[in-house]
Design an enzyme around this catalytic site. Structure first.
Site, short mmCIF file in Angstrom:
data_model
loop_
_atom_site.label_atom_id
_atom_site.label_comp_id
_atom_site.label_asym_id
_atom_site.label_seq_id
_atom_site.Cartn_x
_atom_site.Cartn_y
_atom_site.Cartn_z
N TYR A 1 0.86 -1.19 0.00
CA TYR A 1 0.00 0.00 0.00
C TYR A 1 0.89 1.23 0.00
O TYR A 1 1.86 1.31 0.77
CB TYR A 1 -0.90 0.01 1.25
N GLU B 1 -3.30 7.58 -4.22
CA GLU B 1 -3.18 6.28 -3.52
C GLU B 1 -2.97 5.18 -4.55
O GLU B 1 -3.72 5.08 -5.52
CB GLU B 1 -4.47 6.02 -2.74
#
Ligand code: GDP
Ligand code: MN
Length: 388
Positions: free
Chosen positions: A108, A196
């Site tokens: 992530y 993101e």
């Protein structure tokens, strides 16, 4: 403003952030043709303004064009509800087809504006993928936050720190460094508040490959990000929130509750939420008309509020500073008459011409309850709603 995944990929490609080959289609036939052309296994993904698509059935690995066509037939024109949307969900109008990447490891990675630091930070975790929310809740120590100089960006030693923590093999550190630098450049130049990448993967050859991307652009930068704002997809937004935005009003729909709240200023809005809850009721929404409001804005705000069928009572809590309470009252009366609104309206109003405003409200045929202060407004709400 949110961008779709396919738009984010296009935008980032200008910064040399390269995603697996992909193409967008908006009918099952188009999807079929794209997959046929790719001639490989693919991933087909619903393009909506929400993450959590994988878990909600919006992402599918397809072996054949026929598989993909069927998936597209089932999804296009339907709404998807994810853990990030409200209970109505959002409509799927486009699908993105990408070549399938072999995944060895899911990471992530995001850059966001941190309000505490008042600048950008990088958030990373070696356990990326669809469980990131669960990781954040159960083992927050697995998520690292890196503060860096907003002007200089990430220094090489910081990148080494991150790659060590994420367990990125030595041979991939260079690729990771380039990716992070390119992302940060994009973040700055596009006025993003969030970029993101989840997951960022290592494939079987330990190449660093971004597989999904979410970008949020600062709404206040429309004047200098014109080409990006042309990408806005209003169909993904709550229609009432969009209508409010067009009138320079800030409307937020809430999931439960039956009290429509008309307020000016964010602080007053929060106090109004608290008072509503204290009364035993819940706000259905709140609509902030801002400081320098006029009659037309108030009328539009009223129409938006009462168009929510869950609203059973209105709480109007306004401080007339630059705005005038008499004009606000006129706006409320005119809009209420126009919409034949007959439900109880509790009004707490202070400031310029408040006495004239109260007279206008009292002389109207509306079901008005005047509150002397916010505490009194809560009591009135309690009694009109029969909570006590
Ligand atoms: P999200 O659920 O909305 O975040 O959608 P993603 O685009 O992140 O896809 C969800 C999940 O599908 C990812 O976390 C991956 O596990 C998986 N996935 C997506 N693309 C690929 C791919 O090319 N190969 C493989 N093996 N899995 C993928
Ligand atoms: Mn994702």
């Amino acid at each position: 403003m949110n961008l779709h995944e396919y738009q984010s990929r296009d935008l980032l490609s200008k910064y040399n952030v390269i995603f697996p080959k992909g193409e967008v289609g908006s009918s099952s036939e188009e999807i079929y043709q794209i997959v046929k052309k790719f001639n490989s296994e693919v991933v087909v993904k619903a393009q909506i303004h929400s993450g959590g698509r994988g878990k909600a059935g919006g992402v599918k690995l397809c072996k054949t064009p026929e598989d993909a066509k069927k998936f597209a037939d089932d999804l296009i024109g339907k709404k998807i509800v994810t853990n990030q949307t409200d209970s109505d969900g959002v409509i799927v109008e486009k699908l993105l087809v990408t070549e399938l990447t072999q995944i060895n490891k899911e990471i992530y990675l995001s850059i966001i504006i941190d309000p505490d630091i008042e600048g950008p930070v990088m958030i990373a975790s070696s356990e990326g993928g669809m469980e990131i929310e669960k990781i954040a809740e159960d083992s927050p120590e697995k998520i690292i936050k890196i503060v860096f100089d907003p002007v200089l960006g990430l220094k090489p030693y910081q990148i080494r720190q991150i790659t060590n923590l994420l367990g990125i093999p030595k041979k991939s550190v260079g690729q990771f460094y380039n990716l992070v630098s390119n992302l940060y450049k994009a973040f700055l130049e596009t006025d993003s508040t969030l970029i993101e990448i989840n997951p960022l993967v290592l494939d079987e050859k330990e190449n660093v490959i971004p597989l999904d991307c979410k970008i949020n652009i600062d709404d206040d930068t429309q004047f200098r990000q014109k080409s990006i704002f042309e990408l806005r997809d209003k169909n993904q937004e709550n229609p009432m929130e969009t209508r409010a935005k067009d009138f320079d009003l800030a409307y937020v729909k809430l999931d439960k509750g039956n009290v429509g709240c008309l307020v000016n200023g964010a602080g007053l809005a929060m106090a109004t939420m608290d008072v509503t809850t204290k009364s035993g009721c819940f706000p259905a929404n709140f609509l902030d008309v801002g400081g320098s409001t006029d009659k037309d804005k108030i009328k539009e705000a009223f129409r938006i509020l009462v168009s929510d069928e869950k609203v059973e009572y209105l709480l109007i809590n306004l401080f007339a500073g630059i705005a005038r309470a008499d004009l606000i009252a006129e706006g409320v009366v005119e809009a209420a008459e126009e919409t034949s609104f007959s439900l109880p309206i509790i009004v707490c109003m202070r400031g310029t011409n408040a006495d004239i405003g109260f007279k206008i409200l009292n002389d109207s045929s509306l079901n008005i309850h005047i509150a002397e202060n916010l505490g009194h407004a809560a009591e009135l709400l309690t009694s009109v709603s029969g909570r006590k």
